[in-house]
Design a protein around this motif. Structure first.
Motif, PDB file in Angstrom:
ATOM      1  N   ILE A 180       0.853  -1.200   0.000  1.00  0.00           N
ATOM      2  CA  ILE A 180       0.000   0.000   0.000  1.00  0.00           C
ATOM      3  C   ILE A 180       0.883   1.241   0.000  1.00  0.00           C
ATOM      4  CG2 ILE A 180      -1.617   1.359   1.401  1.00  0.00           C
ATOM      5  CD1 ILE A 180      -2.911  -1.240   2.249  1.00  0.00           C
ATOM      6  N   GLY A 181       1.972   1.190   0.773  1.00  0.00           N
ATOM      7  CA  GLY A 181       2.907   2.313   0.806  1.00  0.00           C
ATOM      8  C   GLY A 181       3.473   2.607  -0.568  1.00  0.00           C
ATOM      9  N   VAL A 182       3.926   1.555  -1.258  1.00  0.00           N
ATOM     10  CA  VAL A 182       4.523   1.735  -2.588  1.00  0.00           C
ATOM     11  C   VAL A 182       3.479   2.294  -3.559  1.00  0.00           C
ATOM     12  CG1 VAL A 182       5.556   0.546  -4.554  1.00  0.00           C
ATOM     13  CG2 VAL A 182       6.261  -0.053  -2.243  1.00  0.00           C
ATOM     14  N   ASN A 183       2.266   1.696  -3.538  1.00  0.00           N
ATOM     15  CA  ASN A 183       1.220   2.161  -4.454  1.00  0.00           C
ATOM     16  C   ASN A 183       0.856   3.619  -4.212  1.00  0.00           C
ATOM     17  OD1 ASN A 183       1.067  -0.261  -5.685  1.00  0.00           O
ATOM     18  ND2 ASN A 183      -0.739  -0.970  -4.607  1.00  0.00           N
ATOM     19  N   ASN A 184       0.763   3.996  -2.934  1.00  0.00           N
ATOM     20  CA  ASN A 184       0.385   5.375  -2.639  1.00  0.00           C
ATOM     21  C   ASN A 184       1.491   6.351  -3.015  1.00  0.00           C
ATOM     22  OD1 ASN A 184      -2.319   5.767  -1.508  1.00  0.00           O
ATOM     23  ND2 ASN A 184      -1.649   4.150  -0.137  1.00  0.00           N
ATOM     24  N   LEU A 185       2.736   5.915  -2.832  1.00  0.00           N
ATOM     25  CA  LEU A 185       3.852   6.768  -3.226  1.00  0.00           C
ATOM     26  C   LEU A 185       3.800   7.007  -4.732  1.00  0.00           C
ATOM     27  CD1 LEU A 185       6.198   8.063  -1.681  1.00  0.00           C
ATOM     28  CD2 LEU A 185       7.655   6.209  -2.475  1.00  0.00           C
ATOM     29  N   GLY A 226       1.229   7.261  -6.458  1.00  0.00           N
ATOM     30  CA  GLY A 226       0.111   8.124  -6.822  1.00  0.00           C
ATOM     31  C   GLY A 226       0.236   9.561  -6.328  1.00  0.00           C
ATOM     32  N   VAL A 227       1.297   9.847  -5.590  1.00  0.00           N
ATOM     33  CA  VAL A 227       1.473  11.218  -5.088  1.00  0.00           C
ATOM     34  C   VAL A 227       1.724  12.151  -6.275  1.00  0.00           C
ATOM     35  CG1 VAL A 227       2.980  12.716  -3.746  1.00  0.00           C
ATOM     36  CG2 VAL A 227       2.338  10.490  -2.841  1.00  0.00           C
ATOM     37  N   PRO A 228       0.991  13.283  -6.359  1.00  0.00           N
ATOM     38  CA  PRO A 228       1.193  14.210  -7.477  1.00  0.00           C
ATOM     39  C   PRO A 228       2.628  14.732  -7.504  1.00  0.00           C
ATOM     40  CG  PRO A 228      -0.752  14.819  -6.205  1.00  0.00           C
ATOM     41  CD  PRO A 228      -0.053  13.751  -5.429  1.00  0.00           C
ATOM     42  N   SER A 229       3.145  14.942  -8.718  1.00  0.00           N
ATOM     43  CA  SER A 229       4.559  15.291  -8.830  1.00  0.00           C
ATOM     44  C   SER A 229       4.884  16.605  -8.130  1.00  0.00           C
ATOM     45  CB  SER A 229       4.979  15.335 -10.298  1.00  0.00           C
ATOM     46  OG  SER A 229       4.095  16.129 -11.036  1.00  0.00           O
ATOM     47  N   PHE A 236       5.725  16.082  -4.523  1.00  0.00           N
ATOM     48  CA  PHE A 236       7.128  15.685  -4.335  1.00  0.00           C
ATOM     49  C   PHE A 236       8.023  16.926  -4.317  1.00  0.00           C
ATOM     50  CE2 PHE A 236       5.759  11.511  -6.117  1.00  0.00           C
ATOM     51  CZ  PHE A 236       6.225  10.724  -5.091  1.00  0.00           C
ATOM     52  N   ILE A 281      12.909   9.569  -5.095  1.00  0.00           N
ATOM     53  CA  ILE A 281      11.688   9.114  -4.419  1.00  0.00           C
ATOM     54  C   ILE A 281      10.550   8.965  -5.430  1.00  0.00           C
ATOM     55  CG2 ILE A 281      10.058   9.630  -2.577  1.00  0.00           C
ATOM     56  CD1 ILE A 281      12.271  11.244  -1.262  1.00  0.00           C
ATOM     57  N   LEU A 317      11.083   5.587  -7.151  1.00  0.00           N
ATOM     58  CA  LEU A 317      11.216   4.392  -6.315  1.00  0.00           C
ATOM     59  C   LEU A 317      10.132   3.339  -6.620  1.00  0.00           C
ATOM     60  CD1 LEU A 317      12.809   3.038  -4.094  1.00  0.00           C
ATOM     61  CD2 LEU A 317      11.393   4.194  -2.412  1.00  0.00           C
ATOM     62  N   SER A 365       9.545   3.151   1.521  1.00  0.00           N
ATOM     63  CA  SER A 365       8.418   3.827   0.878  1.00  0.00           C
ATOM     64  C   SER A 365       7.485   4.422   1.924  1.00  0.00           C
ATOM     65  CB  SER A 365       7.619   2.850   0.020  1.00  0.00           C
ATOM     66  OG  SER A 365       8.384   2.445  -1.065  1.00  0.00           O
ATOM     67  N   ILE A 366       7.249   3.645   2.978  1.00  0.00           N
ATOM     68  CA  ILE A 366       6.355   4.133   4.028  1.00  0.00           C
ATOM     69  C   ILE A 366       6.989   5.300   4.771  1.00  0.00           C
ATOM     70  CG2 ILE A 366       5.217   3.468   6.187  1.00  0.00           C
ATOM     71  CD1 ILE A 366       4.996   0.656   4.914  1.00  0.00           C
ATOM     72  N   PHE A 376       9.107   7.439   3.475  1.00  0.00           N
ATOM     73  CA  PHE A 376       9.000   8.616   2.616  1.00  0.00           C
ATOM     74  C   PHE A 376       7.590   9.198   2.640  1.00  0.00           C
ATOM     75  CE2 PHE A 376      12.657   6.746   0.046  1.00  0.00           C
ATOM     76  CZ  PHE A 376      13.575   7.569   0.689  1.00  0.00           C
ATOM     77  N   LEU A 377       6.596   8.297   2.594  1.00  0.00           N
ATOM     78  CA  LEU A 377       5.205   8.755   2.613  1.00  0.00           C
ATOM     79  C   LEU A 377       4.924   9.524   3.910  1.00  0.00           C
ATOM     80  CD1 LEU A 377       3.273   8.189   0.327  1.00  0.00           C
ATOM     81  CD2 LEU A 377       2.353   6.273   1.598  1.00  0.00           C
ATOM     82  N   GLY A 399      -3.603  15.264 -10.296  1.00  0.00           N
ATOM     83  CA  GLY A 399      -2.281  15.607  -9.777  1.00  0.00           C
ATOM     84  C   GLY A 399      -1.345  16.150 -10.842  1.00  0.00           C
ATOM     85  N   THR A 412       0.613  18.430 -13.225  1.00  0.00           N
ATOM     86  CA  THR A 412       0.982  19.806 -12.911  1.00  0.00           C
ATOM     87  C   THR A 412       1.365  20.643 -14.128  1.00  0.00           C
ATOM     88  OG1 THR A 412       1.870  18.958 -10.851  1.00  0.00           O
ATOM     89  CG2 THR A 412       2.460  21.208 -11.450  1.00  0.00           C
ATOM     90  N   THR A 447      -5.688  12.860  -3.520  1.00  0.00           N
ATOM     91  CA  THR A 447      -5.090  11.759  -4.287  1.00  0.00           C
ATOM     92  C   THR A 447      -4.955  10.501  -3.425  1.00  0.00           C
ATOM     93  OG1 THR A 447      -2.943  12.741  -3.838  1.00  0.00           O
ATOM     94  CG2 THR A 447      -3.841  13.079  -6.017  1.00  0.00           C
ATOM     95  N   ASN A 498      -6.225   6.802  -4.369  1.00  0.00           N
ATOM     96  CA  ASN A 498      -5.378   5.607  -4.335  1.00  0.00           C
ATOM     97  C   ASN A 498      -5.982   4.510  -3.488  1.00  0.00           C
ATOM     98  OD1 ASN A 498      -3.307   6.477  -5.991  1.00  0.00           O
ATOM     99  ND2 ASN A 498      -2.368   7.638  -4.329  1.00  0.00           N
ATOM    100  N   ASP A 503      -7.147   0.869  -4.718  1.00  0.00           N
ATOM    101  CA  ASP A 503      -6.618  -0.324  -4.081  1.00  0.00           C
ATOM    102  C   ASP A 503      -7.744  -1.266  -3.666  1.00  0.00           C
ATOM    103  OD1 ASP A 503      -3.991  -1.390  -3.122  1.00  0.00           O
ATOM    104  OD2 ASP A 503      -5.161  -1.569  -1.287  1.00  0.00           O
TER     105      ASP A 503
END
Lengths: 289, 294
Positions: free
Chosen positions: A107-112, A114-117, A120, A147, A150, B21-22, B24-25, B215, B217, B273, B277, B281
Motif C-alpha cells: 500500500i505504501g509503494v502504491n500510494n507513493l 500516486g502522489v502528485p509530482s 514531491f 523518491i 522508487l 516507501s512508508i 518517505f510517505l 495531480g 501539474t 489523491t 489511491n 486499491d
C-alpha cells in the motif's frame, strides 16, 4: 431465426467499429502531436544546438547545459533509487511472510506512486532544500526524483524476481546454501535483465519530470555548466516550460523550445524503446526455459 | 557470526529498506503539515477551503482556495468525460478484438505514450490546441478549462487503457468460451460476461486515471489559463491547485503566509489523491478476489 442471427451480427459489427474508432482516434491525436512537435522542432536541431551553451539571453545558441543537467539529475536519481528499490523487492518476494506486513508495504509503494509530482516538489523543498540545507541544487533535485521513481523500480524488480523459476531457489537451498546466498548468487543474477529494464523505465520517466525539480534544482538561465552537485542547473523539461512561458523574445525563443522538445522526446522515447525491447527479449527467454 | 544470526541480520536490514516507501510517505505528510499548518492557524481550515478569493499577494492577502479546488475538479471531470469512454473502448478493442500480432505492437506504443513528458503535452496544448480552440470557438484565448480537460484526458488514456486491458485480459478464457458455445456473439459475450466480471478492475483503471489527471501539474500550468475565479464554464481560464503551487512557489518568500498557504494546498491535494489511491486499491483487491475465487 436466421434473420435475428444476422441482426445480432450486424449489431456486433457496428459495436466493434465504434470501439475501434476510439483506439484510432487516440492514435491519430498522438501522431498529430508528434507531427507538430517534430515539424517545428527538427528545423532547429543541429550539431551546434546540442553542443553549445545558450547565447544572447537565451535567444541563440544551444542547450548543452540543459542536456547535461537532465543527465546528472536522472543518473543521480536512478543511482540513489536502484539499491533501495531492489532491496525492497528482495524483501517483499524472498523474505517477508505473506500477510499484513507485505500488504502494508505494498500500500505504501502504491500510494507513493500516486502522489502528485508537485507534492514531491514541495517535499523536496521542505526537507532537502530547507531542512537539510542543501539549497537549490542537483543533489536536492536528484534526491527528490529518486523518491519519485522508487515505486517504478520496486515493481519492476519484484516482477523480475518473481519470474525467476522456483527450481533455481530449491536447487540452491538443497545444496546447503543459505537464503541470502541463494538470493545473491542465484536469484539476483537471473533477475538482472528485468531489474535493468525497470531502471531504464525509471530513467525514461524521470528525465521528463518537471514539477519535482521546479523548486529543488532548476534555474532558467545559467551561463556556465554546473561545477558540483551543489550547484543549481538547467534541465530540458524546465527549459521548454521557461522558454514558452517566461521568455521575453518569443519569436526567437519558441523555436528553441520546440527544438528542446524534440531532443527531450527523442531521449525519452529511445530510452523507453530500449526498455520495452529488452523486456520482450527477456520475456521470450524465460518462456523457453 | 554463524549463518543463522547472519540471516537474521540480513532479514532485519532488508526490512528497514523495504519500509523506505512508508518512511518517505510519512515524511511527505510531516513536511506538508509542518509547513502548511501555520496557514490554518492564521485563517482557519474552513475559510481556507471555502474562501472564494485567492489573492495571495494583495494587502491584506486573501487565501481562499475554493476556486482552485473547483478548477481542479472541473478539469478532472472534463478529462474523464473524454478519457473514460475512449479508454475503455480501446481496452476492449485491444484485449478481445484486435488480432494478436497487432496487439503486441499497439500495447507497447500505448505504454510508451505514458512516458511522454507532461511538458510536451503542455507545449502542444499551448501552441497548437489553444490557438485552434480560440479560432474555432471564437474566443479571446484558447488557454481555457476545455483545453486542459482535453490534454489531461489524453494524458490519462495510457493509464486507463493499459490497466483496464490487463483486467479484461485476466478474465478466464473459459467464461468466454462457455458464452460463445451457448450461441452468444462475441459482442454479447463481452457486454454480458466479460465486462461485468472485470468491472472492479476497470474501475481501478478509471480511478488511477483520475488520480493522474488531478495531480498533473505542468500541462495544466501551461494550458489552463490561470485565472483564479470560481469556474463558471469550460470556455473560461481556470487555475487548478497543482498549477497554483507550481506557478507561485518561486515568488513566495520562504516562511511567509503565502508559502504556508501553498503547502496548505499541497495538503488538500495530497489528501484527495490519497483517497483516490485507497479507492483504487480496494477496487483492485475485490477484482483479484473475484477472478481467483471463481
Amino acid at each position: 431465426m436466421s434473420r435475428t442471427v444476422s441482426k445480432r451480427h450486424r449489431k456486433q459489427k457496428i459495436a466493434f467499429t465504434i470501439l475501434g474508432l476510439g483506439l484510432v482516434l487516440l492514435l491519430v491525436f498522438l501522431l498529430l502531436m508528434f507531427y507538430f512537435i517534430l515539424s517545428k522542432g527538427l528545423k532547429v536541431i543541429s550539431w551546434e544546438f546540442i553542443t553549445q551553451k545558450p547565447r544572447n539571453g537565451m535567444t541563440e545558441g544551444g542547450i548543452l547545459p540543459a542536456i547535461l543537467g537532465t543527465l546528472y539529475l536522472t543518473l543521480g536519481a536512478v543511482l540513489l533509487a536502484t539499491p533501495l528499490g531492489v532491496l525492497t523487492a528482495i524483501y517483499l518476494t524472498e523474505y517477508a511472510k505473506k500477510g499484513k506486513i507485505i500488504r502494508i508495504i505494498r500500500i505504501g509503494v502504491n500510494n507513493l506512486a500516486g502522489v502528485p509530482s508537485v507534492v514531491f516538489g514541495l517535499f523536496g523543498l521542505g526537507i532537502f532544500v530547507k531542512y537539510f540545507g542543501l539549497g537549490v541544487s542537483i543533489f536536492s533535485g536528484a534526491l527528490t526524483l529518486s523518491i519519485v521513481i522508487l515505486p517504478t523500480i520496486v515493481r519492476a524488480s519484484e516482477e523480475a524476481i518473481i519470474s525467476v523459476p522456483d527450481e533455481y531457489r530449491k536447487a540452491s537451498l538443497a545444496l546447503g546454501a543459505t537464503r541470502w546466498q541463494t538470493v545473491k548468487n542465484v536469484v539476483l543474477p537471473a533477475a538482472t535483465p528485468g531489474i535493468l529494464t525497470g531502471c531504464i523505465l525509471g530513467i525514461g520517466r524521470v528525465a521528463g519530470e518537471t514539477a519535482p525539480i521546479l523548486f529543488t534544482a532548476v534555474t532558467f538561465f545559467s551561463m556556465r555548466l554546473p561545477n558540483s552537485i551543489f550547484d543549481e542547473t538547467m534541465a530540458l523539461p524546465f527549459h521548454i516550460y521557461a522558454l514558452v512561458s517566461e521568455g521575453t523574445f518569443p519569436a526567437k525563443q519558441i523555436p528553441i523550445a520546440y527544438g528542446t522538445a524534440v531532443v527531450l522526446l527523442t531521449m525519452v522515447l529511445l530510452i523507453n524503446l530500449v526498455a520495452i525491447t529488452l523486456r520482450i527479449r527477456y520475456g521470450d527467454k524465460t518462456k523457453h526455459q | 557470526m554463524n549463518w543463522r544470526n547472519k540471516e537474521k541480520f540480513i532479514h532485519g536490514i532488508l526490512f528497514i529498506f523495504a519500509i523506505s516507501s512508508i518512511i518517505f510517505l510519512t515524511g511527505i505528510v510531516i513536511v506538508l503539515f509542518k509547513e502548511g499548518l501555520p496557514i490554518f492557524h492564521r485563517i482557519g481550515l474552513l475559510d481556507f477551503i471555502l474562501g472564494k478569493e485567492w489573492y495571495p499577494t494583495y494587502d491584506p492577502p486573501d487565501f481562499g482556495i475554493y476556486p482552485l479546488i473547483m478548477s481542479s475538479l472541473l478539469v478532472t471531470f472534463g478529462a474523464m468525460v473524454i478519457a473514460v469512454p475512449v479508454g475503455i473502448s480501446s481496452a476492449i478493442f485491444i484485449s478481445y478484438i484486435l488480432p494478436a500480432k497487432y496487439k503486441n505492437f499497439v500495447k507497447p506504443i500505448i505504454e510508451m505514450l505514458a512516458g511522454v513528458p507532461s511538458v510536451i503535452y503542455g507545449l502542444f496544448g499551448m501552441k497548437v490546441l489553444g490557438p485552434f480552440l480560440a479560432d474555432k470557438l471564437n474566443l479571446p484565448t484558447g488557454l481555457i478549462a476545455l483545453n486542459a480537460a482535453i490534454m489531461l484526458g489524453i494524458m490519462a488514456l495510457p493509464t486507463i487503457v493499459s490497466i483496464a486491458e490487463d483486467a479484461l485480459s485476466s478474465v478466464p478464457r473459459s467464461f468466454r468460451d462457455a458464452s460463445l458455445a451457448l450461441g452468444g456473439t462475441m459482442w454479447e459475450t463481452i457486454m454480458k460476461v466479460n465486462l461485468p466480471i472485470a468491472t472492479s478492475g476497470v474501475t481501478t483503471a478509471v480511478i488511477l486515471g483520475m488520480g493522474r489527471a488531478i495531480g498533473e501539474t505542468m500541462t495544466v500550468l501551461m494550458v489552463a489559463g490561470g485565472a483564479s475565479m470560481v469556474p463558471k464554464s469550460f470556455l473560461l481560464p481556470v487555475r487548478p491547485m497543482t498549477a497554483t503551487i507550481a506557478a507561485e512557489m518561486g515568488e513566495a518568500a520562504i516562511g511567509s503566509p503565502h508559502y504556508h498557504a501553498l503547502f496548505g494546498i499541497g495538503i488538500i491535494l495530497f489528501i484527495i489523491t490519497l483517497m483516490f489511491n485507497i479507492l483504487a486499491d480496494v477496487a483492485s483487491q475485490s477484482f483479484k478476489k473475484k477472478v481467483s475465487a471463481r
